[in-house]
Design a protein around this motif. Structure first.
Motif, short mmCIF file in Angstrom:
data_model
loop_
_atom_site.label_atom_id
_atom_site.label_comp_id
_atom_site.label_asym_id
_atom_site.label_seq_id
_atom_site.Cartn_x
_atom_site.Cartn_y
_atom_site.Cartn_z
N GLU A 116 -20.76 2.26 9.61
CA GLU A 116 -20.23 3.21 8.62
C GLU A 116 -19.71 2.46 7.39
O GLU A 116 -19.95 2.86 6.26
N LEU A 117 -18.99 1.36 7.63
CA LEU A 117 -18.47 0.58 6.50
C LEU A 117 -19.61 0.05 5.64
O LEU A 117 -19.54 0.05 4.41
N SER A 118 -20.69 -0.39 6.31
CA SER A 118 -21.79 -1.03 5.57
C SER A 118 -22.55 -0.06 4.68
O SER A 118 -23.32 -0.48 3.82
N LYS A 119 -22.33 1.25 4.89
CA LYS A 119 -23.06 2.23 4.07
C LYS A 119 -22.43 2.42 2.70
O LYS A 119 -23.03 3.05 1.82
N GLU A 120 -21.21 1.93 2.52
CA GLU A 120 -20.53 2.15 1.23
C GLU A 120 -21.18 1.26 0.15
O GLU A 120 -21.50 0.10 0.41
N ARG A 145 0.85 -1.20 0.00
CA ARG A 145 0.00 0.00 0.00
C ARG A 145 0.88 1.25 0.00
O ARG A 145 0.67 2.17 -0.78
N GLU A 146 1.86 1.24 0.89
CA GLU A 146 2.72 2.43 0.99
C GLU A 146 3.53 2.65 -0.29
O GLU A 146 3.88 3.78 -0.62
N GLY A 147 3.79 1.57 -1.02
CA GLY A 147 4.52 1.70 -2.28
C GLY A 147 3.61 2.01 -3.46
O GLY A 147 4.04 1.97 -4.62
N GLY A 148 2.33 2.25 -3.18
CA GLY A 148 1.39 2.59 -4.26
C GLY A 148 1.04 1.39 -5.14
O GLY A 148 0.64 1.54 -6.30
N GLU A 149 1.17 0.18 -4.58
CA GLU A 149 0.97 -1.03 -5.41
C GLU A 149 -0.35 -1.75 -5.13
O GLU A 149 -0.56 -2.86 -5.60
N THR A 150 -1.24 -1.12 -4.36
CA THR A 150 -2.47 -1.82 -3.96
C THR A 150 -3.23 -2.35 -5.17
O THR A 150 -3.61 -3.53 -5.23
N GLU A 151 -3.44 -1.49 -6.16
CA GLU A 151 -4.25 -1.88 -7.32
C GLU A 151 -3.61 -3.06 -8.06
O GLU A 151 -4.27 -4.06 -8.36
N GLU A 152 -2.32 -2.93 -8.28
CA GLU A 152 -1.59 -3.99 -9.00
C GLU A 152 -1.70 -5.34 -8.25
O GLU A 152 -1.97 -6.38 -8.84
N VAL A 153 -1.55 -5.28 -6.92
CA VAL A 153 -1.59 -6.51 -6.12
C VAL A 153 -2.98 -7.14 -6.16
O VAL A 153 -3.14 -8.33 -6.44
N VAL A 154 -4.01 -6.34 -5.89
CA VAL A 154 -5.35 -6.96 -5.82
C VAL A 154 -5.83 -7.38 -7.21
O VAL A 154 -6.54 -8.38 -7.33
N PHE A 155 -5.42 -6.67 -8.26
CA PHE A 155 -5.81 -7.10 -9.61
C PHE A 155 -5.13 -8.44 -9.94
O PHE A 155 -5.75 -9.32 -10.53
N GLN A 186 -13.82 4.90 3.25
CA GLN A 186 -13.39 5.40 1.93
C GLN A 186 -12.29 4.52 1.35
O GLN A 186 -12.30 4.20 0.16
N GLN A 187 -11.33 4.13 2.19
CA GLN A 187 -10.24 3.27 1.69
C GLN A 187 -10.80 1.92 1.21
O GLN A 187 -10.40 1.41 0.17
N ALA A 188 -11.71 1.35 2.00
CA ALA A 188 -12.28 0.05 1.62
C ALA A 188 -13.12 0.21 0.35
O ALA A 188 -12.97 -0.56 -0.61
N GLN A 189 -13.97 1.23 0.32
CA GLN A 189 -14.84 1.45 -0.85
C GLN A 189 -14.01 1.62 -2.12
O GLN A 189 -14.35 1.08 -3.18
N GLU A 190 -12.90 2.33 -2.01
CA GLU A 190 -12.08 2.57 -3.20
C GLU A 190 -11.63 1.24 -3.82
O GLU A 190 -11.74 1.03 -5.03
N VAL A 191 -11.15 0.33 -2.96
CA VAL A 191 -10.66 -0.95 -3.49
C VAL A 191 -11.84 -1.82 -3.96
O VAL A 191 -11.77 -2.44 -5.03
N HIS A 192 -12.92 -1.85 -3.20
CA HIS A 192 -14.09 -2.64 -3.63
C HIS A 192 -14.58 -2.13 -5.00
O HIS A 192 -14.94 -2.91 -5.87
N GLY A 193 -14.58 -0.82 -5.15
CA GLY A 193 -15.05 -0.23 -6.42
C GLY A 193 -14.16 -0.65 -7.59
O GLY A 193 -14.67 -1.03 -8.64
N ILE A 194 -12.83 -0.61 -7.40
CA ILE A 194 -11.97 -0.97 -8.54
C ILE A 194 -12.02 -2.47 -8.82
O ILE A 194 -11.89 -2.90 -9.96
N LEU A 195 -12.28 -3.26 -7.76
CA LEU A 195 -12.41 -4.71 -7.99
C LEU A 195 -13.67 -4.99 -8.80
O LEU A 195 -13.69 -5.79 -9.74
#
Ligand SMILES: O=C[C@H](O)COP(=O)(O)O
Length: 247
Positions: A218-222, A133-143, A178-187
């Motif tokens: 709060e998480l469940s509202k995303e 995550r800190e290296g900006g690789e979240t998207e690459e890893v989860v994809f 927001q962090q969780a929603q962002e990744v769920h959205g791109i998945l």
């Protein structure tokens, strides 16, 4: 499009007969939101014991299984064995399997493929480590993780994706909504692009990582969070609150 909210408990290597009876009792007392599908991941040795104690609206899952139906694989259990005792769900690819037991994307894909052939429902776990995550690789890893799984799925109605950032598991450091929603959205977008609109619309993508009674609402509202995979808090009565997060 309406996705049934899904809440899983992952007991990990916790519980004994007395403790399981207590968990079954608070789940029986509930009351549990009837619009939520509830599954608990139980140590293999207690699957049948737990199944006999739980109320009918809560089903058990195994926490792992092997990639073939039988053979010389000391210590392993197979999807066929799970089916034989009436277990319909299995958790695969959990970060503890990946990082403590060295399971690779390739092995996890083989396990998902065989569990699917065996008509088990699979909770397939993915998620990035802190340094990724800190290296900006979240998207690459989860994809890359979801691609490995998507390549072997034949029945998308029998799979739930659990996004569990490794840095949030057991740390008390929950991803923000927001962090969780962002990744769920791109998945979901990835699934739309590489599988189909229908799969993207219908699949449950659940969040795991330090979910508690205090942060679940709060998480469940995303919009792209369709439930939770809960570790520590699933052993406590607050699991009922988490199941009922949408009420
Ligand atoms: O499978 C569940 C996750 O590992 C989350 O565990 P946790 O809720 O204890 O952070």
């Amino acid at each position: 499009m309406s996705r049934k909210f899904w809440v899983g408990g992952n007991w990990k290597m916790n519980g004994d007969k007395k403790g399981i009876e207590e968990i079954a009792n608070f789940l029986k007392a509930g009351p549990l939101d009837p619009n939520v599908e509830v599954v608990v991941g139980v140590p293999a040795i207690y699957l049948e014991y737990t199944k006999n104690l739980l109320p009918p609206n809560v089903v058990v899952a195994a926490q792992n299984c092997y990639k073939v139906s039988k053979g010389a694989f000391t210590g392993e259990i197979s999807p066929a064995m799970l089916s034989d005792i009436g277990v319909k769900w299995v958790i695969l690819g959990h970060s503890e399997r990946r990082h403590i037991f060295g399971e690779t994307d390739e092995l996890i894909a083989e396990k998902v493929a065989h569990a699917q052939e065996s008509r088990l429902n699979v909770v397939a776990c993915i998620g990035e480590k802190l340094e990724e995550r800190e290296g900006g690789e979240t998207e690459e890893v989860v994809f890359s993780q979801i691609k490995g799984i998507a390549e072997v799925v034949v029945d998308w109605t029998r799979i739930v994706i659990a996004y569990e950032p490794v840095w949030a598991i057991g740390t008390g450091q929950t991803a923000t909504p927001q962090q969780a929603q962002e990744v769920h959205g791109i998945l979901r977008d990835w699934l739309r692009k590489h599988v189909s609109d229908k799969v993207a619309n219908d699949i449950r993508i659940v969040y795991g990582g330090s979910v508690t009674g205090a942060n679940c609402v709060e998480l469940s509202k995303e919009p792209d969070i369709d439930g939770f995979l809960v570790g520590g808090a699933s052993l406590k009565p607050e699991f009922v609150q988490i199941i009922n997060a949408k009420q």
